[in-house]
Motif scaffolding. Sequence first.
Motif, short mmCIF file in Angstrom:
data_model
loop_
_atom_site.label_atom_id
_atom_site.label_comp_id
_atom_site.label_asym_id
_atom_site.label_seq_id
_atom_site.Cartn_x
_atom_site.Cartn_y
_atom_site.Cartn_z
N ALA A 455 58.61 55.47 42.70
CA ALA A 455 59.20 54.65 41.64
C ALA A 455 58.32 54.70 40.38
O ALA A 455 57.10 54.75 40.47
N PRO A 456 58.95 54.69 39.21
CA PRO A 456 58.16 54.75 37.96
C PRO A 456 57.34 53.48 37.78
O PRO A 456 57.73 52.39 38.21
N ARG A 457 56.21 53.64 37.14
CA ARG A 457 55.34 52.50 36.86
C ARG A 457 55.61 51.96 35.46
O ARG A 457 56.05 52.68 34.57
N ARG A 458 55.35 50.69 35.30
CA ARG A 458 55.41 50.07 33.99
C ARG A 458 54.16 49.22 33.77
O ARG A 458 53.45 48.88 34.72
N SER A 459 53.89 48.89 32.52
CA SER A 459 52.70 48.12 32.18
C SER A 459 53.07 46.67 31.94
O SER A 459 54.10 46.36 31.32
N ILE A 460 52.25 45.78 32.46
CA ILE A 460 52.42 44.36 32.17
C ILE A 460 51.07 43.80 31.72
O ILE A 460 50.02 44.16 32.26
N ALA A 461 51.11 42.99 30.69
CA ALA A 461 49.89 42.41 30.12
C ALA A 461 49.86 40.93 30.46
O ALA A 461 50.72 40.17 30.00
N ILE A 462 48.88 40.52 31.23
CA ILE A 462 48.80 39.14 31.70
C ILE A 462 47.63 38.42 31.01
O ILE A 462 46.47 38.83 31.15
N PRO A 463 47.89 37.37 30.24
CA PRO A 463 46.78 36.55 29.70
C PRO A 463 45.96 35.96 30.83
O PRO A 463 46.53 35.36 31.77
N SER A 464 44.66 36.12 30.76
CA SER A 464 43.79 35.76 31.89
C SER A 464 42.50 35.14 31.39
O SER A 464 42.29 34.96 30.18
N ALA A 465 41.65 34.81 32.37
CA ALA A 465 40.31 34.28 32.07
C ALA A 465 39.28 35.24 32.65
O ALA A 465 39.49 35.81 33.72
N ARG A 466 38.19 35.42 31.96
CA ARG A 466 37.08 36.21 32.51
C ARG A 466 35.78 35.60 32.01
O ARG A 466 35.68 35.12 30.87
N ILE A 467 34.79 35.63 32.87
CA ILE A 467 33.52 34.98 32.56
C ILE A 467 32.40 35.88 33.01
O ILE A 467 32.47 36.49 34.09
N LEU A 468 31.38 36.01 32.19
CA LEU A 468 30.21 36.82 32.54
C LEU A 468 29.22 35.94 33.28
O LEU A 468 28.80 34.90 32.78
N SER A 469 28.85 36.38 34.47
CA SER A 469 28.01 35.57 35.33
C SER A 469 26.76 36.34 35.72
O SER A 469 26.79 37.56 35.89
N GLY A 470 25.66 35.61 35.86
CA GLY A 470 24.42 36.18 36.35
C GLY A 470 23.78 35.24 37.35
O GLY A 470 23.70 34.03 37.14
N ALA A 471 23.32 35.76 38.49
CA ALA A 471 22.72 34.93 39.53
C ALA A 471 21.29 34.57 39.16
O ALA A 471 20.58 35.33 38.50
N ASN A 472 20.83 33.41 39.63
CA ASN A 472 19.47 32.96 39.37
C ASN A 472 18.44 33.74 40.17
O ASN A 472 17.36 34.07 39.70
N LEU A 473 18.74 34.03 41.44
CA LEU A 473 17.77 34.64 42.34
C LEU A 473 18.34 35.93 42.92
O LEU A 473 19.55 36.02 43.19
N PRO A 474 17.48 36.92 43.14
CA PRO A 474 17.97 38.15 43.77
C PRO A 474 18.55 37.91 45.15
O PRO A 474 19.44 38.61 45.57
N GLU A 475 18.06 36.93 45.84
CA GLU A 475 18.56 36.60 47.17
C GLU A 475 18.93 35.12 47.20
O GLU A 475 18.22 34.28 46.65
N SER A 476 20.04 34.83 47.85
CA SER A 476 20.47 33.44 47.92
C SER A 476 19.51 32.63 48.78
O SER A 476 19.03 33.08 49.81
N ASP A 477 19.22 31.44 48.32
CA ASP A 477 18.34 30.52 49.04
C ASP A 477 18.93 29.13 48.89
O ASP A 477 18.86 28.53 47.81
N ALA A 478 19.53 28.63 49.94
CA ALA A 478 20.24 27.36 49.86
C ALA A 478 19.32 26.22 49.48
O ALA A 478 19.71 25.29 48.77
N GLU A 479 18.06 26.26 49.94
CA GLU A 479 17.14 25.16 49.64
C GLU A 479 16.70 25.15 48.18
O GLU A 479 16.35 24.11 47.64
#
Length: 572
Positions: A455-479
């Motif tokens: 089946a032929p493809r078509r394009s749809i443009a969806i208004p969305s949210a995007r956020i740039l994230s960076g973690a504090n620690l290289p490894e997760s530490d719950a404490e």
Amino acid sequence: MAEPTTTSAPASSSFLGSFNFSNNLVEVGALTALIGSSAAESLILGNRGAAGVAWAATSSFGTISVVKACFCGANSGWLRETLGIRTAASDSAVGLELPYASNRAAKIRRSRNAGEPMAIFVHTSMESSKGAVQWSDVYALDHSTSVMLRTIPDTLPGQPLQIFTYADYPFTPLSNGLQLPAILLSTSKIVEVYFMWRHNALLLGLVSAAPWAFFFIGAVAIQSVDFIQNRHAQTSIGTLDLITGKLPMVARPGGPRKVVLGAFENPRNSILWRCFWAIGALVCTASVAFTYIIMTDQPRSVVFIWAGFQLCWLAVRILVYHFVDTNLPGGWRMLGVRPWSTLSANLKMRLVDLTLSLGQFQTEIHPRGVVQYVDDSFTHSDLALISDGMRAPRLFPLPTHITPSSSFIVEIQAVFGDTALSSAMWMTGAQGTPMDLYDSCIVVFAIRDSNNPAAPRRSIAIPSARILSGANLPESDAEKHVSNFIPKGAPNFGWNTTWWYWIPCQTGLWLQLQVVAGKTLGVQQVEVCSDAQVGALLSTGSLNISIQEVHELRAVVDLARRGREAFLELLG
């Protein structure tokens, strides 16, 4: 033995003897270097037309100013700013542009050494081999462009878009009657050569006249080109599109704006002018150096005659500067408002390119860093994908077999980020600042309306949210976990910086995607999440973003929808 008798010299003879103006290198250097001339600098840059070019180097006094001005004109804007040789005369002649494709210009742009940008130029005659738009951010407008822009009113924030182009009538530039006589008058420099010859100093006369001879030939060529061009009225438009005003950036909302399509390029920014100035700088430098050498063997009378001529040319040069009119190529050509419906398809496309260039400029100075926007689209060919015919879908159509907490494959064709959206809204007069749209985007998907792979493809443009994230620690530490909700606009710090996308689906569901910058386009695996799942992730504060709840994501998506409407308005 009688002492010898001494005779005292008259006081006047002692004074003349002490005034030892000779052919010493230091004294000649003082005459040619220490006597600066802002008039010569402006004349050699063409601010008084061809006549000014002819007279700029007639006097050796002020040669250093001529050399400096030629060096300014021959070099690009980023180099003038880096070396600190940018002057008011150079800004008036060639302005100050920083091309986006230059890494050196990018450093000046990000450091803000040149001040705040006042315009974006798009040069439609300079498209790259890949079809990319060639734009520059402008920090000083040349005088002709400034005069042109003074003739049109500002479009205030919130007002509908006003587009100015040249009025539809033939335009013939006004000719300055003093140009040709002033050029011919500069040939009086030959008199100096004649006097030097009569005093057995022909070589000195020729070396001193060499700069004038070079620039005289250049002035004749410039005047001839102007004469040929002015014989016919101008009816076409140019290749320069620009938007000027208080440009929108993350740190501030946009202010009043002016949009001009089809202006003429400043001819003094051409490669021919730059080569002319570069050679002129070499000729002037060589002339001064050889003048120093030759004058070491000249009698004092020749030095005085030579200096007298230089003073005479200096005086006449000042008169030329004050009486010859300022050169305004096309500056007085009338501009008129053009309704959107009357614009050709080509001009509409150029307006879209101008808007997207403004968005791309914002990425260059964005707190997130330009590297995070490598996948964003800034071409009109990609922008055409958002129209999807006459439909404007608000939600991504989930396949029927997909349920919450499941994942599936999608194909992303393009992404229009916050900088493009805020530029479109400012251009069209819609309400929305770069800070408002900080987390908004439009994601363009390629989908099939059936499960059939053929089946032929078509394009749809969806208004969305995007956020740039960076973690504090290289490894997760719950404490050690600390909830961080960093405000919008803060610089990017942290480890493992990634984009998080949330695309709205049917009620209460989102497509969630996490990708590294530069790897957004193409085939991706997305996860279907509920409001509760997305809200739980946001509330932890582990993403180091400002958004804490799902309803904030919905507000971001609403702004993205308004940005899409602005783009659709531009697409007409």
